[in-house]
Write a protein that holds these residues in place. Sequence first.
Motif, PDB file in Angstrom:
ATOM      1  N   GLU A  24       7.823   5.045  -2.852  1.00 21.26           N
ATOM      2  CA  GLU A  24       8.303   5.350  -1.111  1.00 21.26           C
ATOM      3  C   GLU A  24       9.375   4.574  -0.616  1.00 21.26           C
ATOM      4  O   GLU A  24       9.968   5.103  -0.146  1.00 21.26           O
ATOM      5  CB  GLU A  24       7.253   4.918  -0.823  1.00 21.26           C
ATOM      6  CG  GLU A  24       5.332   5.712  -1.270  1.00 21.26           C
ATOM      7  CD  GLU A  24       6.174   6.608  -0.700  1.00 21.26           C
ATOM      8  OE1 GLU A  24       6.251   7.520   0.415  1.00 21.26           O
ATOM      9  OE2 GLU A  24       5.090   8.171  -1.183  1.00 21.26           O
ATOM     10  N   SER A  55       0.959  -1.495  -0.245  1.00 25.03           N
ATOM     11  CA  SER A  55       0.271  -0.233   0.078  1.00 25.03           C
ATOM     12  C   SER A  55       1.147   1.358   0.185  1.00 25.03           C
ATOM     13  O   SER A  55       1.586   1.193   0.474  1.00 25.03           O
ATOM     14  CB  SER A  55      -0.950   0.314   1.481  1.00 25.03           C
ATOM     15  OG  SER A  55      -1.276   0.767   2.205  1.00 25.03           O
ATOM     16  N   SER A 113       0.174   3.706   0.993  1.00 24.62           N
ATOM     17  CA  SER A 113       0.324   5.066   2.037  1.00 24.62           C
ATOM     18  C   SER A 113       0.579   4.219   3.277  1.00 24.62           C
ATOM     19  O   SER A 113       1.246   5.153   4.140  1.00 24.62           O
ATOM     20  CB  SER A 113      -1.937   5.478   2.641  1.00 24.62           C
ATOM     21  OG  SER A 113      -2.228   4.191   2.653  1.00 24.62           O
ATOM     22  N   THR A 114       0.312   3.566   3.552  1.00 22.84           N
ATOM     23  CA  THR A 114       1.261   2.425   4.076  1.00 22.84           C
ATOM     24  C   THR A 114       2.766   2.573   4.439  1.00 22.84           C
ATOM     25  O   THR A 114       3.294   2.624   5.775  1.00 22.84           O
ATOM     26  CB  THR A 114       1.119   0.841   4.486  1.00 22.84           C
ATOM     27  OG1 THR A 114      -0.578   0.927   4.442  1.00 22.84           O
ATOM     28  CG2 THR A 114       1.620  -0.260   5.870  1.00 22.84           C
ATOM     29  N   ARG A 167       4.677   4.859   2.557  1.00 22.98           N
ATOM     30  CA  ARG A 167       4.816   6.190   3.413  1.00 22.98           C
ATOM     31  C   ARG A 167       4.808   6.488   4.955  1.00 22.98           C
ATOM     32  O   ARG A 167       6.044   7.151   5.309  1.00 22.98           O
ATOM     33  CB  ARG A 167       3.480   7.373   2.423  1.00 22.98           C
ATOM     34  CG  ARG A 167       4.204   9.389   2.577  1.00 22.98           C
ATOM     35  CD  ARG A 167       3.104   9.617   1.693  1.00 22.98           C
ATOM     36  NE  ARG A 167       3.055   9.768   0.524  1.00 22.98           N
ATOM     37  CZ  ARG A 167       1.788   8.978   0.488  1.00 22.98           C
ATOM     38  NH1 ARG A 167       0.714   8.055   0.810  1.00 22.98           N
ATOM     39  NH2 ARG A 167       1.232   8.179  -0.890  1.00 22.98           N
ATOM     40  N   ALA A 168       3.823   6.290   5.255  1.00 24.94           N
ATOM     41  CA  ALA A 168       3.837   6.001   6.915  1.00 24.94           C
ATOM     42  C   ALA A 168       4.912   6.098   7.484  1.00 24.94           C
ATOM     43  O   ALA A 168       5.276   5.823   8.941  1.00 24.94           O
ATOM     44  CB  ALA A 168       1.868   5.648   7.814  1.00 24.94           C
TER      45      ALA A 168
END
Length: 188
Positions: free
Chosen positions: A117, A71, A73-74, A76-77
Amino acid sequence: VKTHKSVDVTRDIVAAGHTRGITVSTLREAEHFFAHGFADILYAVGVTANKFAQIAALIQRGCDLCVILDSPSTARALGEFGAKQGLVIPALIELDTDGHRAGIAPASDALLVVAGELHDNPGLELRGVMTHAGESYNCNTREALRVIARLLAVAGPARPTAALLAYTPLDVPPEALEPAAVLEVLPA
């Protein structure tokens, strides 16, 4: 070790020269095996934010823990979290090669986003890609078993999915990877 979960069995396997690292399905398993001397560990379950601190703690204690990401977003986080902790968290991108159980479809735009990412984030280290052919558990016909046997013959005992990817164009949708279709793309 995801199946047997035994330190003694794992030691025997490693002593026989059959593996370098181990794969676990929980961070509790990772902690247990790390406490017993296994440091090269793949946590082969999709990462969620509530696991970040536990992952960081293992790495800070010297565990070479590698996570899987599918993912943007994961990724990146986790990268931001790792950078704030002063850590570089090793990660593999998980590819979806069968029933959409987990991972990124090889032709998906998300694959390049996650790779970006991992490449651009100082809190992450891209170690490669991985896949799990969970649908192979459902091989219960002669035809399905014959496909797996041919894949093994082409790629070797540990790489049936790699063979499938190597001989299947990336634009082939997963539903086209039925046994008959696979036989058509495999070399004779």
